[in-house]
Design a protein around this motif. Sequence first.
Motif, short mmCIF file in Angstrom:
data_model
loop_
_atom_site.label_atom_id
_atom_site.label_comp_id
_atom_site.label_asym_id
_atom_site.label_seq_id
_atom_site.Cartn_x
_atom_site.Cartn_y
_atom_site.Cartn_z
N GLN A 14 0.81 3.97 -2.97
CA GLN A 14 0.49 5.37 -2.70
C GLN A 14 1.55 6.30 -3.29
O GLN A 14 1.22 7.35 -3.85
N SER A 15 2.82 5.93 -3.19
CA SER A 15 3.89 6.73 -3.80
C SER A 15 3.73 6.78 -5.31
O SER A 15 3.90 7.84 -5.93
N GLN A 56 0.81 -1.21 0.00
CA GLN A 56 0.00 0.00 0.00
C GLN A 56 0.85 1.27 0.00
O GLN A 56 0.52 2.23 -0.70
N GLY A 57 1.95 1.30 0.76
CA GLY A 57 2.81 2.48 0.77
C GLY A 57 3.44 2.73 -0.58
O GLY A 57 3.49 3.88 -1.06
#
Length: 176
Positions: free
Chosen positions: A40-41, A36-37
């Motif tokens: 998101q980036s 998810q991180g």
Amino acid sequence: MFFLDRGKTQKGVTCCISGHRPDKLPFGWCDERAYQGLKQSLRSEIIKSARCGYRYFISGMAQGVDTWAAEEVIRLRQSGFDVRLVAALSCPQQDRHWPQKARIRFSELLSKADEIHIISERYTPFCMGARNLWMVENSSRLIAVFGGGQSGTANTIRHARRFGLEIILIDPCNPV
């Protein structure tokens, strides 16, 4: 080369996206929620590019980062951004050896692409590299999720440097 052209890309407003398949990412092929991180980036960089005037986003449509990027461009288009998804396929059988679930996802993404470019009539040892080069030759910016090492993404970054593209790197181990 075969292609279905539903529009006309313009190099100055075209961004290509490259990145590792899950086996070269920190969490491997585990549940995508672990990414998810990173996703998101990737989303953030695609949005920044769209806000800078980039309208066309080329994805090589491989599993992992390419798929996530394609999905994000489609989401942005559905939310009102004036963006187009350009699917660059190495060959018509690109998904031939993929798991069934991945093949269905691939097919759904292709049905939503604004343009589909097929680089080689059949699989060859060089068709993926040719696809990556085509992506760079038709873009002015590259967003790359790259954690080092030898890979198609590394080659795409080298091509982008040679052709003078603006390069945005996202570290998969430390996405910001």
